[in-house]
Design an enzyme around this catalytic site. Sequence first.
Site, PDB file in Angstrom:
ATOM      1  N   ASN A  37       0.809  -1.218   0.000  1.00 50.30           N
ATOM      2  CA  ASN A  37       0.000   0.000   0.000  1.00 50.30           C
ATOM      3  C   ASN A  37       0.845   1.272   0.000  1.00 50.30           C
ATOM      4  O   ASN A  37       1.661   1.492   0.905  1.00 50.30           O
ATOM      5  CB  ASN A  37      -0.892  -0.025   1.257  1.00 50.30           C
ATOM      6  N   HIS A 122     -14.567  -5.131  10.877  1.00 49.67           N
ATOM      7  CA  HIS A 122     -14.289  -3.768  11.331  1.00 49.67           C
ATOM      8  C   HIS A 122     -15.592  -3.047  11.656  1.00 49.67           C
ATOM      9  O   HIS A 122     -16.557  -3.146  10.896  1.00 49.67           O
ATOM     10  CB  HIS A 122     -13.616  -2.966  10.223  1.00 49.67           C
ATOM     11  N   ARG A 147     -13.690  -5.656  15.539  1.00 50.24           N
ATOM     12  CA  ARG A 147     -12.723  -4.648  15.948  1.00 50.24           C
ATOM     13  C   ARG A 147     -13.441  -3.315  16.026  1.00 50.24           C
ATOM     14  O   ARG A 147     -14.138  -2.933  15.079  1.00 50.24           O
ATOM     15  CB  ARG A 147     -11.627  -4.613  14.883  1.00 50.24           C
ATOM     16  N   TYR A 159      -7.065   7.330  13.011  1.00 47.42           N
ATOM     17  CA  TYR A 159      -6.896   6.041  12.340  1.00 47.42           C
ATOM     18  C   TYR A 159      -8.148   5.168  12.514  1.00 47.42           C
ATOM     19  O   TYR A 159      -8.700   5.061  13.614  1.00 47.42           O
ATOM     20  CB  TYR A 159      -5.682   5.272  12.907  1.00 47.42           C
ATOM     21  N   HIS A 312      -3.017 -10.040   9.176  1.00 43.37           N
ATOM     22  CA  HIS A 312      -3.509  -8.803   8.582  1.00 43.37           C
ATOM     23  C   HIS A 312      -4.409  -9.141   7.390  1.00 43.37           C
ATOM     24  O   HIS A 312      -4.092 -10.037   6.618  1.00 43.37           O
ATOM     25  CB  HIS A 312      -2.271  -8.038   8.129  1.00 43.37           C
ATOM     26  N   ASP A 316      -6.266  -3.345   1.580  1.00 44.15           N
ATOM     27  CA  ASP A 316      -5.107  -3.105   0.714  1.00 44.15           C
ATOM     28  C   ASP A 316      -4.374  -4.406   0.381  1.00 44.15           C
ATOM     29  O   ASP A 316      -3.370  -4.375  -0.340  1.00 44.15           O
ATOM     30  CB  ASP A 316      -4.156  -2.058   1.313  1.00 44.15           C
TER      31      ASP A 316
HETATM   32  C1  GCO Z   1      -5.273  -3.192   9.983  1.00 40.89           C
HETATM   33  C2  GCO Z   1      -4.279  -2.204   9.542  1.00 40.89           C
HETATM   34  C3  GCO Z   1      -4.629  -1.388   8.348  1.00 40.89           C
HETATM   35  C4  GCO Z   1      -3.364  -0.657   7.898  1.00 40.89           C
HETATM   36  C5  GCO Z   1      -3.253  -0.715   6.421  1.00 40.89           C
HETATM   37  C6  GCO Z   1      -1.962  -0.117   5.927  1.00 40.89           C
HETATM   38  O1  GCO Z   1      -5.184  -3.567  11.133  1.00 40.89           O
HETATM   39  O2  GCO Z   1      -6.080  -3.606   9.170  1.00 40.89           O
HETATM   40  O3  GCO Z   1      -3.746  -1.470  10.601  1.00 40.89           O
HETATM   41  O4  GCO Z   1      -5.706  -0.526   8.559  1.00 40.89           O
HETATM   42  O5  GCO Z   1      -3.335   0.641   8.330  1.00 40.89           O
HETATM   43  O6  GCO Z   1      -3.374  -2.024   6.006  1.00 40.89           O
HETATM   44  O7  GCO Z   1      -1.832  -0.289   4.563  1.00 40.89           O
HETATM   45 MG    MG Z   2      -3.578  -2.829  12.170  1.00 38.62          MG
END
Ligand code: GCO
Ligand code: MG
Length: 402
Positions: A37, A122, A147, A159, A312, A316
């Site tokens: 990303n 999310h 989350r 964020y 993760h 992205d």
């Molecule tokens: C998550 C991550 C994302 C990142 C992103 C960066 O926990 O999903 O923190 O939100 O910020 O993937 O490219």
């Molecule tokens: Mg994260």
Amino acid sequence: MKITTASVNVCSPGRNFTTLKIETDEGIYGLGDGTLNGRELAVVSYLREHLIPCLIGRDPFQIEDIWQYLYRGAYWRRGPVTMSAIGAVDMALWDIKGKALNTPAYNLLGGKSRNGVLVYAHANGADIEQTIDAVARQIDLGYLAVRAQSGIPGLASTYGVAKGNKPYEPAERGLPSESLWSTEKYLRHVPELFERARQQFGEDIHLLHDCHHRLTPIEAARLGKELEPYHLFWIEDPVPAELQEGFRVIRQHTTTPLATGEALNTIWDAQELIREQWIDYIRMTLVHAGGFTHLKKIADFAALFHVRTGCHGATDLSPISMGAALHFGLAIHNFGIQEHMPHSAETDAVFPHQYSFDAGYMYPGDAPGLGVEIDETLAAKYPYQRAYLPINRKMDGTLFDW
Ligand code: GCO
Ligand code: MG
């Protein structure tokens, strides 16, 4: 079987994705995700200029040897660009092998260890009440783990919280936007969010939270302690993880489980975190950590120290990564949870896939290989667009961690 050609596709159906396609003399091809990303074209160039020429003529079944050739053979090791490029190659090779042997990738990884892959969704909102409503919507969709991220009083943006009614998307077209940050305001607000969430949803739902690398160890220790009554599944990235020892302080103070690793790329970035049992979940992904070949070793090492995976899975990472992650999560023994942010309809159309969601779990499907394809004609309608993650400054203007 021999690799005859390989090509890189960069498309932007709402956001940028980098896809590697490796073709063979038997007509079988494999796909791998190489998306990094905000730095996509660095991986594209690494693949096109440096890795693809080394692949032509090789036997795609020799996955371990090709991995070592690309990793050790570069002399320059590690780092997100290198490891994402190797990750794309590795994923494509497992896809080829699955297709050639007519079996889904999870069978090549040892077979199913469970029936389905627990995923977390999310939920976010401008304030606590909107966030609670967003959590409720995800529970209604069937998620068992959510989350929660909330806007913070006194901060214009933060964020994990979407602007407007769109789902949260961690990149924006154009140059980086800037936001302002106050740790004090954040620390005052978060415990209230989870107190409210537990009141509303009881103990049966898993609740998670991402601090996104913004605290010092002692601040994270305080947050972990204050969240203890609400029994979170984890707090994620409480501190930036380059200093693995930073987690020691947090660990000494709190029983709230800790997760990190989405920005790490090799076992060498996390071996102390794991060996010292400073974390509970390791979040490295297939794409950024060198594919199945390397992430399997990380997971096996982590298993020795009671650390489980929590890979993760933001938007992205392309649907190829998502599909691959589900094969991985279904097969490994010390799986913990998988992040799931659904892709946009445009993205899903470019990457037709076999995976599915049902009642809190995801399933990779039984197609041979990874079970994700790319519609190259449709992809060509969405050319690359420059996009960056935001940056973050403290209230006095000091550049901070985003
Ligand atoms: C998550 C991550 C994302 C990142 C992103 C960066 O926990 O999903 O923190 O939100 O910020 O993937 O490219
Ligand atoms: Mg994260």
